[in-house]
Design a protein around this motif. Sequence first.
Motif, short mmCIF file in Angstrom:
data_model
loop_
_atom_site.label_atom_id
_atom_site.label_comp_id
_atom_site.label_asym_id
_atom_site.label_seq_id
_atom_site.Cartn_x
_atom_site.Cartn_y
_atom_site.Cartn_z
N ILE A 256 12.54 0.63 17.05
CA ILE A 256 12.15 -0.79 17.00
C ILE A 256 13.24 -1.61 17.67
N GLU A 257 12.82 -2.67 18.33
CA GLU A 257 13.78 -3.46 19.12
C GLU A 257 14.23 -4.70 18.37
N LEU B 30 17.85 -5.21 9.69
CA LEU B 30 16.72 -4.28 9.63
C LEU B 30 17.11 -3.00 8.89
N VAL C 245 10.14 6.37 15.33
CA VAL C 245 9.76 5.04 15.82
C VAL C 245 11.03 4.27 16.14
N GLY D 203 10.88 -8.39 13.12
CA GLY D 203 9.71 -7.81 13.78
C GLY D 203 8.47 -8.62 13.49
N VAL E 22 12.87 5.57 11.48
CA VAL E 22 12.74 4.33 12.24
C VAL E 22 14.15 3.96 12.70
N ARG F 31 7.68 11.93 12.76
CA ARG F 31 7.39 10.65 13.43
C ARG F 31 8.71 9.95 13.71
N ARG G 227 0.82 -1.20 0.00
CA ARG G 227 0.00 0.00 0.00
C ARG G 227 0.87 1.27 0.00
N ARG H 187 7.98 -1.88 19.50
CA ARG H 187 8.26 -0.52 19.03
C ARG H 187 7.80 0.52 20.04
N GLU I 272 6.82 4.66 19.82
CA GLU I 272 6.58 5.70 18.81
C GLU I 272 6.36 7.07 19.44
N PRO J 130 6.62 -1.40 11.42
CA PRO J 130 6.57 -0.37 12.48
C PRO J 130 5.80 0.88 12.07
N LEU J 131 5.63 1.09 10.77
CA LEU J 131 4.94 2.30 10.33
C LEU J 131 3.48 2.04 9.95
N ARG J 132 3.04 0.80 10.10
CA ARG J 132 1.64 0.49 9.78
C ARG J 132 0.94 -0.10 11.00
N SER J 133 1.30 0.47 12.14
CA SER J 133 0.82 -0.10 13.39
C SER J 133 -0.67 0.11 13.63
N THR K 147 14.03 -1.53 6.52
CA THR K 147 12.96 -1.42 7.52
C THR K 147 13.30 -0.28 8.49
#
Lengths: 553, 321
Positions: A238-239, A249, A236, B167, A39, A234, A24, A216, A218, B171-174, A254
């Motif tokens: 992530i772990e 990642l 975010v 993951g 991210v 934004r 999308r 995550r 945010e 992370p951006l489509r949470s 990502t």
Amino acid sequence: MRAPLWLVRVGLVGLPSLVPLLTRSPQAQGVPADHGTIVIAVGTLATLPVPTVITGRWNQDVSDLLFLKLARLGPELATGGDKRFIPQLAKSWTRRDSLTLVFDLDPRARWHDGTPVTSRDVVFTFRRTLEPGVDPQRALLLRYLASVTEEGPQRVVFRFSRAYSEQLYDAVYHVQPLPAHLVDSIPYSRFATSSFAQHPIGNGPYRWVALVPGQRLEFTANPDFFLGAPKLDRVVFIEARDPEAQLNLVLSGTADALENVVPVTNIPRVADNPSLRMLQVPSFTVSYLLFNQRSRSDRSVPHPILADSVVRLAIALALDRATLVKNVFGVYGAVPYGPVPILSWIRDPKVNPLAQDTARARALLRSRGWVDANSDGILVRNGVPLSLDLNYPVTSAPRKQMALGIQEQLRQIGVKVELVGMEGAAWNEARNRHDFDIDFSSVGLDPSPAGLIQSWSCEGLSGTNVGGYCDPKVDSLLIQGIFARKDALPTWRRAVQQLEQDVPAVFIYAPIYAFAVHRRYANVNIRPEGWWAALGEWSVTPGQQLERDRTPP
Amino acid sequence: MPGWLFSRLLQAAATLAAAIVVLFFLMRLAPGDPLAQLAGERQMSLQEVEVLRARYGLDQPLTSQFSAFVRGVLRGDLGTSISQRRPVTNILAERLPATLLLGGTVLVLNFTIGIWLGVLQARRKGSRADRWLSTLSLAGYATPSFWLGLILVWLAAVRWHWFPAGGMVDPLRSGESGLSRILDVARHLFLPVLTLSIVSMAVTMRHQRTAMLEVLGADFVRTARAKGLDEGPVIWHHAWRNALFPIITLFGLWLPVLVTGSVFVEGVFAWPGLGSLSQEAISGRDYPLLMGTALLVSLTVVLGNVIADLAYFYLDPRVRR
């Protein structure tokens, strides 16, 4: 065994219709050309980045996005004096006398719920921090702070019990004010589990959005931030606990940034990626071989080998530290002089650590009666072999790797080293129990040199000075350095010089962290004292936005 | 049945209780404690460490700590994590779904496709398909899952960008829900499931093939065929049912392994499950969290055994007697 026809039909018709869902691409909705999203892959996700209950660097770094300090360190990271700080919550400060500092808060500062930041917030947070049992570590750092009081809603007065050059540093660096109107009714015992701690409301450039533990965390930009709204809308985190997973990642796109690429052998993989750039971030960490100067079995008795400073000096001279560091870190490490981080303002760049001199090392040991009596290569004195245990945590790859090199280099001068690799918690416990001959320690220091007193003074013997080193001359210089109101630098440097001469440890390496960051970001600034504190200043180079940058939060 | 079941459940409860006691005291006997770890991180004095020791009840005698733990367990309270300062039950509840999703998917695939392929091999013993599947299952059996994971993530995520590198969700489509959320999770689940399935399926296939080969040569199968039954009912109703026992044992063993044994795979794929959580708890000597995860694992081990026993009871008339 062929798939039924209906399944093939469903696949042919259905799969293309799923493609838009899988890939999308939301349309740009008026996002400015230099705004974007980031991210960040981290090893440990912050779960409680709230002042007074913070543990660990990962929480501290993230709390800088939410909570401002009264002022922050300037680019030279100097901690002495009143001038080289950059205002944050405090608009300005003045000195009434050598014991009193007055801060005027910026009237534009607001909590994320719209309430103004007031002197009540500052006073409340300092009082809470100094309550018994809340944060003994910070209370120790603030031991010369006598009182913090309000003078109207925008003015805070700090009074100290002693005159010293780091009063302003102590007033602004250790405590981030909390919103008293939201938290003063929550008892400290319940604070960590309160709804505020789970969804903190700060005053910084970013607002808390959501935490999914293990996944995550945010944040969204605070558009009303009084020092300028951030351009990264934004953020975010992530772990990924495994370093290889973190790297994957960022290499797969990502994540846009990765803190501390480890091991350094992975750095070429990042450097080869055209969309990423490497940044070097010097650290406040120093790693060293700490000598135990007291007997392992009886602390009242000196160590049979290492209490002798000549033996310690011989060991230091036997080591080729520059090669050890180069082999393990490449350009991402340096040999420190004394327990002084690369970035410390007291570091003297003109002074070099002892260079390897094995001939002198052997001569020194011979002068103390250590000889190779039975020609087996190991020195002996009065029937006692020169054999020492070197404890190190197996969880630290650099120390594990270096320990082997150290063992080999010491063997060259007749010192037998038994490597004792221990799991992190067991190693820590052995260290605190003084159960070691040589410990491969590593410590992250504050920007202030005042912290040296904890590990290298006689006063620290009841605490983190686990090697049992005590030199009244060093104590005196450290105290002079702390309380010098002017020209503290030469005093600090003399203290470090004396420490080097006493050889309570061999200071092996000071790491330089390697960060991977996507090339589209501009104004990239990673502060050594707070890695993500300057994220609010980053932006995206116009014309280089990715789809994720154009998606509104 | 009720008597047998009751005695089996009693046995399971006793096993669980014994496991709790052993685990509790073993953990305390291991070198290192959570406050030594904290002291290392934060340069605390010994006095400060003592204050914290009292706060977490670690200054109490071991027996008092144990009785406090047991009282908590009976109330459904596993204490507060020392490192995260949050209730352990909440932390476990957050991580359990991810582990169950990964482990459950692998378990289902393993015991459907793995069994089916094992039966297929036995039916076509010596054929080209059998030889190929035997070679593949041997390769899968011999492949370390973390290594396989690293290779898969490097190829499918880093080089070809077919799947996410790690993951559980984008992370951006949470904020998404419904079908797009399900598809997002499925994309993230694919590589870890594939990694674990290849290894676990190889084991199941080999066990099932061997068991089926033994049964297919038995007199009752020959009799069934002689009676003119179709091959399908012969295989699935007569032979397979009797070749199921080693698989039941395997299931009992796999159930806990899928909760605990995916530590490495969870690490490689940054999967937010219990494996990485227990790793965190062990390295930090976070006793409450460690006991919480250990309790959960013990429970799964006991549950796996009870389920296996029940399956034996149902399938094997000799057990019922």
